[in-house]
Design an enzyme around this catalytic site. Structure first.
Site, PDB file in Angstrom:
ATOM      1  N   ASP A 135     -23.519 -21.870 -10.744  1.00  0.00           N
ATOM      2  CA  ASP A 135     -22.839 -23.064 -11.071  1.00  0.00           C
ATOM      3  C   ASP A 135     -23.069 -23.379 -12.495  1.00  0.00           C
ATOM      4  O   ASP A 135     -22.101 -24.158 -13.128  1.00  0.00           O
ATOM      5  CB  ASP A 135     -23.120 -24.039 -10.054  1.00  0.00           C
ATOM      6  CG  ASP A 135     -22.319 -23.460  -8.693  1.00  0.00           C
ATOM      7  OD1 ASP A 135     -22.989 -22.825  -8.003  1.00  0.00           O
ATOM      8  OD2 ASP A 135     -21.198 -24.073  -8.636  1.00  0.00           O
ATOM      9  N   ARG A 187     -16.365 -32.711  -9.622  1.00  0.00           N
ATOM     10  CA  ARG A 187     -17.416 -32.246  -8.951  1.00  0.00           C
ATOM     11  C   ARG A 187     -18.344 -32.232 -10.131  1.00  0.00           C
ATOM     12  O   ARG A 187     -17.896 -31.506 -11.112  1.00  0.00           O
ATOM     13  CB  ARG A 187     -17.315 -30.872  -8.019  1.00  0.00           C
ATOM     14  CG  ARG A 187     -16.872 -31.040  -6.758  1.00  0.00           C
ATOM     15  CD  ARG A 187     -17.024 -29.604  -6.129  1.00  0.00           C
ATOM     16  NE  ARG A 187     -18.349 -29.589  -5.547  1.00  0.00           N
ATOM     17  CZ  ARG A 187     -18.703 -28.172  -4.932  1.00  0.00           C
ATOM     18  NH1 ARG A 187     -17.617 -27.148  -5.018  1.00  0.00           N
ATOM     19  NH2 ARG A 187     -19.801 -28.157  -4.466  1.00  0.00           N
ATOM     20  N   ASN A 224     -27.692 -22.899  -8.698  1.00  0.00           N
ATOM     21  CA  ASN A 224     -26.525 -22.177  -7.701  1.00  0.00           C
ATOM     22  C   ASN A 224     -26.697 -22.875  -6.075  1.00  0.00           C
ATOM     23  O   ASN A 224     -27.558 -23.739  -5.899  1.00  0.00           O
ATOM     24  CB  ASN A 224     -26.850 -20.939  -7.563  1.00  0.00           C
ATOM     25  CG  ASN A 224     -25.880 -19.850  -6.732  1.00  0.00           C
ATOM     26  OD1 ASN A 224     -24.554 -20.196  -7.404  1.00  0.00           O
ATOM     27  ND2 ASN A 224     -25.998 -19.099  -5.578  1.00  0.00           N
ATOM     28  N   LYS A 225     -26.004 -22.307  -5.215  1.00  0.00           N
ATOM     29  CA  LYS A 225     -25.807 -23.185  -3.979  1.00  0.00           C
ATOM     30  C   LYS A 225     -27.371 -23.113  -3.361  1.00  0.00           C
ATOM     31  O   LYS A 225     -27.964 -22.316  -3.604  1.00  0.00           O
ATOM     32  CB  LYS A 225     -25.037 -22.009  -3.014  1.00  0.00           C
ATOM     33  CG  LYS A 225     -24.685 -22.686  -1.568  1.00  0.00           C
ATOM     34  CD  LYS A 225     -24.387 -23.881  -1.476  1.00  0.00           C
ATOM     35  CE  LYS A 225     -23.020 -24.161  -2.413  1.00  0.00           C
ATOM     36  NZ  LYS A 225     -22.670 -25.758  -2.278  1.00  0.00           N
ATOM     37  N   GLN A 255     -20.517 -20.972   3.444  1.00  0.00           N
ATOM     38  CA  GLN A 255     -19.547 -20.245   2.706  1.00  0.00           C
ATOM     39  C   GLN A 255     -19.928 -18.533   2.694  1.00  0.00           C
ATOM     40  O   GLN A 255     -19.302 -17.665   2.314  1.00  0.00           O
ATOM     41  CB  GLN A 255     -19.787 -20.240   0.763  1.00  0.00           C
ATOM     42  CG  GLN A 255     -19.308 -21.727   0.487  1.00  0.00           C
ATOM     43  CD  GLN A 255     -20.164 -22.980   0.877  1.00  0.00           C
ATOM     44  OE1 GLN A 255     -20.992 -22.894   1.595  1.00  0.00           O
ATOM     45  NE2 GLN A 255     -20.121 -24.091  -0.063  1.00  0.00           N
ATOM     46  N   ARG A 306     -13.140 -23.621  -4.611  1.00  0.00           N
ATOM     47  CA  ARG A 306     -14.729 -23.865  -4.923  1.00  0.00           C
ATOM     48  C   ARG A 306     -15.234 -22.636  -5.771  1.00  0.00           C
ATOM     49  O   ARG A 306     -14.339 -21.594  -5.687  1.00  0.00           O
ATOM     50  CB  ARG A 306     -15.576 -24.135  -3.414  1.00  0.00           C
ATOM     51  CG  ARG A 306     -14.858 -23.120  -2.479  1.00  0.00           C
ATOM     52  CD  ARG A 306     -15.929 -22.467  -1.631  1.00  0.00           C
ATOM     53  NE  ARG A 306     -17.067 -21.929  -2.274  1.00  0.00           N
ATOM     54  CZ  ARG A 306     -16.824 -20.564  -2.749  1.00  0.00           C
ATOM     55  NH1 ARG A 306     -16.114 -20.030  -2.616  1.00  0.00           N
ATOM     56  NH2 ARG A 306     -17.863 -20.197  -3.468  1.00  0.00           N
ATOM     57  N   GLY A 307     -16.489 -22.625  -5.773  1.00  0.00           N
ATOM     58  CA  GLY A 307     -16.910 -21.366  -7.037  1.00  0.00           C
ATOM     59  C   GLY A 307     -16.668 -21.922  -8.257  1.00  0.00           C
ATOM     60  O   GLY A 307     -15.715 -22.202  -8.611  1.00  0.00           O
ATOM     61  N   ALA A 308     -17.611 -21.818  -9.207  1.00  0.00           N
ATOM     62  CA  ALA A 308     -17.678 -22.273 -10.584  1.00  0.00           C
ATOM     63  C   ALA A 308     -16.499 -21.775 -11.284  1.00  0.00           C
ATOM     64  O   ALA A 308     -15.648 -22.590 -11.861  1.00  0.00           O
ATOM     65  CB  ALA A 308     -18.925 -21.998 -11.190  1.00  0.00           C
TER      66      ALA A 308
HETATM   67  O1  MRU Z   1     -20.250 -25.387  -3.325  1.00  0.00           O
HETATM   68  P1  MRU Z   1     -19.583 -24.157  -3.676  1.00  0.00           P
HETATM   69  O2  MRU Z   1     -19.119 -23.524  -2.691  1.00  0.00           O
HETATM   70  O3  MRU Z   1     -18.595 -24.442  -4.819  1.00  0.00           O
HETATM   71  O4  MRU Z   1     -20.681 -23.392  -4.460  1.00  0.00           O
HETATM   72  C1  MRU Z   1     -20.420 -22.254  -5.079  1.00  0.00           C
HETATM   73  C2  MRU Z   1     -21.702 -21.355  -5.590  1.00  0.00           C
HETATM   74  O5  MRU Z   1     -22.701 -21.925  -5.600  1.00  0.00           O
HETATM   75  C3  MRU Z   1     -21.295 -20.058  -6.150  1.00  0.00           C
HETATM   76  O6  MRU Z   1     -22.506 -19.341  -5.607  1.00  0.00           O
HETATM   77  C4  MRU Z   1     -21.177 -20.256  -7.576  1.00  0.00           C
HETATM   78  O7  MRU Z   1     -20.437 -21.297  -7.873  1.00  0.00           O
HETATM   79  C5  MRU Z   1     -20.794 -19.067  -8.152  1.00  0.00           C
HETATM   80  S1  MRU Z   1     -19.352 -18.593  -7.924  1.00  0.00           S
HETATM   81  C6  MRU Z   1     -18.930 -16.987  -8.756  1.00  0.00           C
END
Ligand code: MRU
Length: 356
Positions: free
Chosen positions: A242, A93, A252-253, A201, A50-52
């Site tokens: 994201d 996703r 973002n999250k 997270q 996970r994470g962009a």
């Molecule tokens: O649902 P996730 O855990 O993939 O969400 C991730 C985030 O929102 C991060 O903050 C974002 O992707 C930046 S990662 C460098």
């Protein structure tokens, strides 16, 4: 700071992708070997990866895995396989633009003119491009860390949300790259990691990777951050992204927006740290960003226990959008972008020759 080399979040082994299974952290450091597309798409959906930026690096390699699995015998067959993978992996996703961008980049490189002579050559192009996505992300993270450290030279207590660290990228992270850069320079730094309900997270991943690196980290309940900010206990807030729209609005999250409002009310800086690959210039503003809606069960439950009464519903948007007006600066690998973002983003993308 602990200087030992961290375990990579994802790694190409030669014929498969090895990823840290982030659903198992912090209880155990377990790995998943990804050898087929179904496993790759499942890992993305369950947030094992996970994470962009990590989704971009992983999605690019998942295309290679899917190509190998399909075993095309001719170029027309191979092209059809790639178009299937473009949808299957690219749509796993919706919100993190890096996934769609990296899958398209990898496939388009294999289909580009001058064309390849055979399936083996096409596979070589795919792998070269996929590995380049991850390598470039690692460089972008390092540059974000370098620039962010200079920008936030006076900040010691940094609040963050979700995980925008090495677990979320192919390098040292985005928001957390700034923290790592400060620690590496011997500057004092302490992180307040918002726990990030429902999948935690912040509590599980940010706390794990910072503690592993020997960096001072405290987990804060999501709802507690605003009052800590208001009491002057936070110097700056830095988060990842994201998808960043052309006007600077940032997805973002979910929960990020609340920290931005609290930072604005207290007059402290709220910063976004992201590679230029997270900017989607095709999206004019935040309301056009597709927000992933996840299973309500993630809200109903914590681990195996049900928290909510039977009969209560739950809504589970995975992301929210922070309006550009609340963002003091966007720290990218192409420089620190300042408002008005329409201009600074367009200039940065032109300089990076990047997406959008
Ligand atoms: O649902 P996730 O855990 O993939 O969400 C991730 C985030 O929102 C991060 O903050 C974002 O992707 C930046 S990662 C460098």
């Amino acid at each position: 700071m602990n200087e030992s080399k961290p375990t990579p979040t994802l790694r190409w082994t030669g014929d498969s992708i090895e990823i840290i299974d982030q659903t198992r952290l912090p209880a155990e450091l377990a790995f998943i070997s990804v050898r087929d597309v179904a496993t790759a798409v499942d890992a993305i959906g369950r947030l094992a990866i996970r994470g962009a930026p990590a989704l971009g690096a992983f999605g690019a390699l998942a295309v290679v895995v899917g190509f190998d699995e399909a075993g095309a015998n001719s170029l027309p067959e191979a092209r059809a396989v790639l178009e299937r993978l473009r949808t299957q992996v690219g749509n796993a996703r919706p919100t993190a633009v890096n996934l769609r961008w990296a899958v398209d980049r990898t496939i388009d490189a294999a289909l580009a003119e001058p064309g390849v002579a055979n399936v083996a050559q096409m596979r070589r192009r795919l792998l070269d491009e996929a590995l380049a996505v991850g390598a470039e992300d690692a460089l972008a993270c390092a540059e974000i860390g370098r620039l962010g450290r200079v920008l936030l030279a006076d900040a010691t207590v940094i609040a963050t949300h979700c995980n925008a660290g090495r677990l979320a990228t192919a390098g040292m992270g985005t928001a957390l790259a700034v923290v790592y850069a400060k620690a590496a320079a011997g500057e004092p730094v302490r992180v307040l990691a918002a726990e990030t309900r429902p999948l935690l997270q912040g509590a599980r991943l940010t706390a794990w990777e910072l503690a592993d690196a020997g960096i001072d980290v405290s987990v804060v309940a999501d709802g507690a951050m605003a009052s800590l900010i208001a009491r002057g206990e936070v110097d700056a807030v830095i988060v990842g992204a994201d998808r960043i729209a052309a006007n600077g609005d940032t997805a973002n999250k979910v929960g990020t927006y609340a920290h931005a409002l609290a930072a604005a009310d207290a007059g402290i800086g709220f910063y976004v740290a992201a590679p230029t690959t997270t900017i989607d210039a095709a999206v004019p503003s935040g309301e056009c960003i597709v927000i992933e809606q996840r299973d309500p069960d993630e809200v109903h439950r914590a681990g195996s226990s049900r928290l909510t009464p039977a009969g209560a519903d739950a809504v589970n948007p995975a992301f929210d959008v922070t309006p550009a007006r609340l963002i003091a600066a966007i720290i990218t690998d192409a420089g620190v972008l300042q408002p008005p973002y329409n201009h600074s983003i367009a200039r940065a993308l032109a300089a990076a020759g990047g997406p959008g």
